[in-house]
Design a protein around this motif. Structure first.
Motif, short mmCIF file in Angstrom:
data_model
loop_
_atom_site.label_atom_id
_atom_site.label_comp_id
_atom_site.label_asym_id
_atom_site.label_seq_id
_atom_site.Cartn_x
_atom_site.Cartn_y
_atom_site.Cartn_z
N SER A 500 143.08 22.40 -15.34
CA SER A 500 142.39 23.54 -16.36
C SER A 500 142.61 24.53 -15.66
O SER A 500 142.02 24.90 -14.68
CB SER A 500 140.85 23.10 -16.83
N LYS A 503 138.02 28.15 -18.57
CA LYS A 503 136.98 27.12 -19.60
C LYS A 503 137.44 27.30 -20.95
O LYS A 503 136.76 26.73 -21.70
CB LYS A 503 135.58 27.90 -19.08
N ASP A 504 138.35 27.88 -21.31
CA ASP A 504 138.64 28.00 -22.89
C ASP A 504 139.87 26.69 -23.34
O ASP A 504 139.90 26.58 -24.42
CB ASP A 504 139.25 29.48 -23.33
N GLU A 505 140.28 26.38 -22.33
CA GLU A 505 141.50 25.45 -22.58
C GLU A 505 141.30 24.21 -21.40
O GLU A 505 142.35 24.26 -20.63
CB GLU A 505 142.73 25.95 -22.69
N THR A 507 141.90 20.57 -19.72
CA THR A 507 143.11 19.83 -19.94
C THR A 507 142.55 18.19 -20.34
O THR A 507 143.29 17.30 -20.55
CB THR A 507 144.03 19.71 -18.80
N HIS A 509 138.57 16.49 -21.60
CA HIS A 509 136.97 16.48 -22.20
C HIS A 509 136.39 15.31 -21.71
O HIS A 509 135.07 15.24 -22.29
CB HIS A 509 136.93 16.77 -23.63
N GLY A 514 134.81 15.59 -27.39
CA GLY A 514 134.74 16.76 -28.00
C GLY A 514 135.32 18.08 -27.18
O GLY A 514 136.21 18.22 -26.78
N SER A 515 134.60 19.16 -27.11
CA SER A 515 134.98 20.37 -26.32
C SER A 515 134.29 20.39 -24.98
O SER A 515 134.46 21.49 -24.36
CB SER A 515 134.86 21.74 -27.28
N ALA A 516 133.57 19.40 -24.72
CA ALA A 516 132.97 19.42 -23.56
C ALA A 516 133.74 19.54 -22.22
O ALA A 516 134.96 19.15 -22.25
CB ALA A 516 132.04 18.29 -23.30
N GLU A 517 133.15 20.06 -21.19
CA GLU A 517 133.89 20.28 -19.86
C GLU A 517 134.12 19.01 -19.17
O GLU A 517 133.29 17.96 -19.45
CB GLU A 517 133.27 21.25 -19.01
#
Ligand code: FEO
Ligand code: CA
Ligand code: CA
Ligand code: CA
Length: 535
Positions: A500, A503-505, A507, A509, A514-517
């Motif tokens: 990655s 933190k906006d994209e 690679t 999750h 979902g959109s979690a790190e």
């Protein structure tokens, strides 16, 4: 041979076709009894899905993820990039024990927010230092079959970039008998007395490398220090690259000088009849070497002799000054030989290898298996597994034979072998480490994301490579370690989403979706298929 198995075996010879054929493929598991023989093992297909996918009949639970508190006041947290695992059960209850976890490295974006541009700040480096090293965790299995970390246990501890760790024998190295920090903790081993050996591998990434010229003059090269920790505190690179022994009950640690300093991948212990120990350990760098340490004291690894492998001669070659005039010409004492072990190994004719990674001893044959992950500059992209047999089955022998046991590639169905574990039936489990930037790219397309593989060691399917799990994006599986009853596999899912760029994209999750790190995590794999394999 039934039709479905013929089909399985035929597609094993065509790795690229796995994705379309695997769902209907079946294989009789070779476990040696009627119940197991009736079980049909269906492999998972290679995949580029951002998920932990398992073969049919396997399940997993997530035990712990990076950043979770491991004590009640939250002052200690689980580190990043978990790697080697070892679970030492209580003598009176196999459902309770102490779990050791290596934290090999860290993903800066996720820990300090560093975006890989320019220089790191002191605050960023200090934010990263607690995320490496290792974790000591009290664990137990609940009545519902789930393993949990007991946060209130006072034995839960962390080793990290700040830990003060003495060298064995009160040895002074680069001006100090104590090192600050342990990092690059890749794989490891367990001693017969229940301590852990954690191996410092890619340590130059932190404070750089030490270089000695022909006259022995010392300088420090910061170029390899990807993590830039040297920018705010300079520490001697000689303090890292050792095998570290840890007492899981007390948290006490020491760095073993007698096993040499290099990029130690693992340290695999074989106890001799008189309770002395032989330790095999590899140096995971291109054209580096395989070593064997023979301890001279029962129940201790403090002192002994170190040897390095010459495969052409099938010989273990001494790295002791007393045995080698050429070493006496170059080094002033044995400590200097150990600090500059790579140079010493080359002076005595060590064989360059294709990045030795994990080492396991076959519980049935006694052979020593060594993964050689790859050697890209030499055109070896897929690696192999070496089988070394000590002369007369004597682990103290100075002579051995060695041959390739399995070669990586599309034909065999795996690439870049890294960690191994034998199960209670004597079959082999393998994890692979195709580097994050190469996954899905030539020449690795057919393998998909990194995998966990099962390799029967006997019966008609001996040597076949059967994929059991596929990792989330950018991740590798590491640290396979069986539960005390042999029916569950503790496994690290290391560095999902490490590619990655912001933190906006992300690679990956995984594990929260979902959109979690993404978070490196330890999982426990079980389920009816595992039960059947181990029946
Ligand atoms: Fe940390 Fe050589 O793998
Ligand atoms: Ca690794
Ligand atoms: Ca490794
Ligand atoms: Ca590796």
């Amino acid at each position: 041979m039934d039709i479905s198995r013929r089909r399985f075996l035929s597609f094993m010879g065509r790795g690229a076709a796995l994705a379309t054929l695997a769902p209907s493929a079946v294989l009789a598991a070779c476990s040696g009894n009627a119940e197991a023989a009736a079980f049909q093992l269906k492999p998972v297909s290679p995949s580029l899905e951002d998920d932990l996918q398992l073969a049919e009949g396997f399940t997993y639970q997530n035990l712990i993820s990076r950043g979770m508190p491991i004590n009640e006041d939250g002052s200690l947290t689980f580190g990043d990039n978990n790697d080697y695992l070892a679970l030492i059960p209580d003598a009176d209850d196999p459902n309770k024990g102490m779990l050791w976890v290596n934290h090999e490295a860290l993903t800066p974006l996720l820990i300090s927010g560093f975006d890989y541009q320019g220089e790191k700040t002191k605050a960023q480096i200090e934010a990263e230092m607690p995320y490496v090293g290792g974790s000591i965790l009290r664990v137990e299995k609940n009545s519902d079959g789930q393993w949990t970390v007991i946060k209130g246990d006072p034995r839960n501890k962390r080793l990290d970039g700040w830990s003060e760790i003495p060298f064995t024998g009160n040895t002074s190295i680069a001006g100090s008998t104590t090192a600050i920090g342990t990092f690059g903790n890749c794989a490891g081993g367990v001693t017969p007395w229940g301590n852990i050996l954690t191996c410092e591998e890619n340590t130059r990434d932190y404070y750089g490398d030490v270089i000695f010229d022909d006259s022995g003059n010392r300088s420090i090269d910061h170029e390899p220090a990807f993590y830039q920790w040297f920018r705010h505190t300079q520490r001697p690179p000689e303090h890292y690259g050792w095998v570290v022994e840890v007492n899981l009950q007390t948290g006490e640690a020491e760095k073993h000088v007698s096993m040499g300093r290099f990029a130690h991948e693992c340290a695999t212990v074989k106890e001799l009849d008189d309770k002395r120990c032989v330790v095999y350990t590899g140096d995971d760098d291109e054209d580096e070497h395989l070593y064997k340490f023979i301890g001279d004291t029962p129940g201790s690894l403090h002192t002994g002799k170190l040897y390095v492998a010459n495969l052409e001669k099938g010989a273990w070659v001494s790295l002791m000054l007393e045995d080698q005039p050429v070493l006496r010409e170059h080094f002033k004492d044995q400590v200097e030989v150990m600090v500059r072990c790579r140079e010493a190994a080359k002076l005595v004719g060590a064989t360059p290898l294709d990045r030795p990674e994990d080492i396991e001893i076959d519980p049935v044959t006694g052979a020593v298996l060594v993964t050689l992950t790859n050697n890209k500059p030499k055109g070896n992209y897929h690696g192999s597994i070496l089988r070394l047999v000590e002369e007369d089955g004597n682990y103290e022998s100075m002579a051995f034979s060695a041959e390739t046991f399995l070669a990586g590639g599309e034909e065999s169905g795996f690439s870049c072998p890294d960690n191994m574990a034998f199960d209670s039936k004597g079959n082999l489990w393998l994890t692979c480490d195709i580097s994050g930037g190469s996954i899905g790219e030539a020449p690795y397309q057919s393998f998909g994301n990194n995998g966990l593989y099962y390799i029967p060691m006997s019966g008609p399917d001996a040597g076949k490579v059967i994929q059991i799990a596929s990792a989330p994006n950018n991740a590798e599986f590491t640290g396979p370690y069986f539960s005390p009853d042999g029916k569950e596999l503790f496994l690290s899912v290391q560095h999902p989403g490490e590619k990655s760029k912001s933190k906006d994209e992300f690679t990956s999750h995984w594990p929260e979706g979902g959109s979690a790190e993404p978070k490196s995590s330890v999982v426990v794999i079980g389920g009816p298929a595992m039960e059947a394999l181990m029946a």
